[in-house]
Design a protein around this motif. Structure first.
Motif, PDB file in Angstrom:
ATOM      1  N   PHE A  87      -1.529 -57.040 -25.922  1.00  0.00           N
ATOM      2  CA  PHE A  87      -2.113 -57.534 -24.559  1.00  0.00           C
ATOM      3  C   PHE A  87      -1.523 -55.717 -24.090  1.00  0.00           C
ATOM      4  CE2 PHE A  87      -2.218 -58.821 -20.250  1.00  0.00           C
ATOM      5  CZ  PHE A  87      -3.902 -58.643 -20.049  1.00  0.00           C
ATOM      6  N   CYS A 141      -3.626 -53.387 -23.224  1.00  0.00           N
ATOM      7  CA  CYS A 141      -4.031 -52.996 -21.324  1.00  0.00           C
ATOM      8  C   CYS A 141      -3.795 -52.352 -20.599  1.00  0.00           C
ATOM      9  CB  CYS A 141      -4.490 -54.946 -21.108  1.00  0.00           C
ATOM     10  SG  CYS A 141      -5.472 -55.558 -22.309  1.00  0.00           S
ATOM     11  N   PHE A 197     -11.311 -55.845 -22.838  1.00  0.00           N
ATOM     12  CA  PHE A 197     -11.073 -54.597 -22.693  1.00  0.00           C
ATOM     13  C   PHE A 197     -12.099 -53.799 -23.361  1.00  0.00           C
ATOM     14  CE2 PHE A 197      -8.199 -50.608 -23.070  1.00  0.00           C
ATOM     15  CZ  PHE A 197      -7.714 -50.651 -22.474  1.00  0.00           C
ATOM     16  N   GLU A 227     -11.071 -47.256 -18.338  1.00  0.00           N
ATOM     17  CA  GLU A 227     -10.568 -48.114 -19.768  1.00  0.00           C
ATOM     18  C   GLU A 227     -10.757 -49.255 -18.776  1.00  0.00           C
ATOM     19  OE1 GLU A 227      -7.520 -47.164 -21.697  1.00  0.00           O
ATOM     20  OE2 GLU A 227      -8.373 -45.898 -23.331  1.00  0.00           O
ATOM     21  N   LEU A 270     -10.631 -53.919 -18.055  1.00  0.00           N
ATOM     22  CA  LEU A 270     -10.461 -55.258 -18.717  1.00  0.00           C
ATOM     23  C   LEU A 270     -10.592 -56.128 -17.035  1.00  0.00           C
ATOM     24  CD1 LEU A 270      -8.657 -56.717 -20.234  1.00  0.00           C
ATOM     25  CD2 LEU A 270      -6.392 -56.874 -18.698  1.00  0.00           C
TER      26      LEU A 270
END
Length: 333
Positions: A199, A203, A311, A318, A320
């Motif tokens: 993660f 992320c 995500f 990008e 989340l």
């Protein structure tokens, strides 16, 4: 439930060990991983309940007629801190108690079999129990463990490498608010630790950062529930006016993090437990009917939560995205 295994007045070390292992080596009340020596046996419903009280408990909870207050269906591992806090207070049908009774009932036959098997396994079982009970604060004992315990772990891994897994606790982040000591911890096995590493790498943010939104949701809902309960108070003849509740201390344990990928999306599911000490200032008319009296009311909420953070690798930029935090059950005292 079998009556051959139950809490007694003698040495309950074997029963305590089996409860500790079967319940995931955690305190069932706070959810934190605990070492064996930090765990006590708790009666989920108070052991000093008399015949009349027990009948009342059977009415408040879905209990069998032959429910044994000292049986494994009413026993769970608890840490000393939570034992002091829980004490012998009588609880209504709150989520943590209902959930613990269901879990104890589900584990009951397994615990009975393990305790009986332990008693039939001879000297090895007693030697292992002695090692587990050893005080690692003693430097000589600690050095022996550091030198020779890895051989036991290796032997266990040869049987099944999954059995050599362990749960560790990690405190994450400073308090998120200046007035509220907020304690956040991760209590994760190897899979959970792997999920955290993925993660934070994928992320580009920390677990603390992703927890901010869900924690805010939990605290806001906690305050709403306390406010509703306080506004329903009727033990004074005059009306009571409450200021907005606030958290005095909040504790949150993330007990599991899992992940799954589908195409460009990778979804991380966080789940755990929380408790929130809440206070509110109240004002009512004095008994003389003239002045005002200011006083403080306190409450404690607890529960289990989960949420998913997704995500998207193809999003520009990008991104989340967090789902709304789901609360599976609430306790309010």
């Amino acid at each position: 439930m079998a009556d051959t295994v139950r809490y007694g007045g003698g040495d309950n070390s074997v029963l305590r060990l089996v409860l500790h292992n079967t319940w995931g080596k955690k305190c069932y009340w706070c959810g934190d991983p605990k070492e064996f020596n930090d765990i006590e046996i708790d009666h989920i419903l108070p052991q000093d309940a008399g015949v009349k009280d027990l009948e009342g408990l059977k009415t408040a909870y879905p209990l069998d007629e032959d429910f044994d207050i000292h049986g494994v269906e009413n026993l769970a591992p608890i840490c000393a801190r939570c034992q002091r806090r829980k004490g012998s207070r009588r609880y209504g049908a709150i989520g943590i108690v209902l959930d613990a009774l269901r879990t104890a009932s589900r584990y009951g036959s397994t615990i009975v079999k393990k305790v009986q098997k332990f008693g039939n396994s001879g000297n090895v079982a007693q030697l292992l129990l002695g090692a587990i009970k050893a005080d690692l604060n003693d430097p000589d004992v600690r050095h022996v463990f550091e030198d020779y315990a890895p051989a036991l772990v290796q032997k266990l891994a040869l049987l099944d490498e999954a059995k050599a897994d362990y749960i560790c606790s990690r405190i994450v982040g400073p308090p998120l608010t200046p007035y509220n000591p907020l304690n956040i911890s991760l209590a994760l096995d190897n899979g959970g630790r792997t999920a955290v590493a993925i993660f934070e790498d994928v992320c580009g943010c920390s677990v603390e950062e992703v927890l901010r939104g869900p924690i805010a949701e939990i605290m806001a809902e906690s305050h709403r529930k306390v406010q509703a309960r306080l506004e329903g108070m009727r033990y004074y003849s005059s009306p009571i006016f409450f200021e907005a509740p606030y958290s005095v201390s909040t504790r949150l344990v993330v007990a599991s993090i899992s992940y799954a990928r589908e195409g460009p999306l990778i979804a991380f599911t966080f789940a755990g437990e929380f408790e929130d000490d809440v206070s509110a200032t109240a004002v009512r008319q004095g008994d003389d009917g003239i002045g005002l009296v200011e006083f403080q009311e306190d409450a404690w909420t607890s529960g289990r939560f989960s949420f998913t953070a997704t995500f998207d690798f193809l999003a520009e930029p990008e991104s989340l995205v967090l789902d709304a935090c789901s609360i599976d059950w609430w306790g309010l005292e």
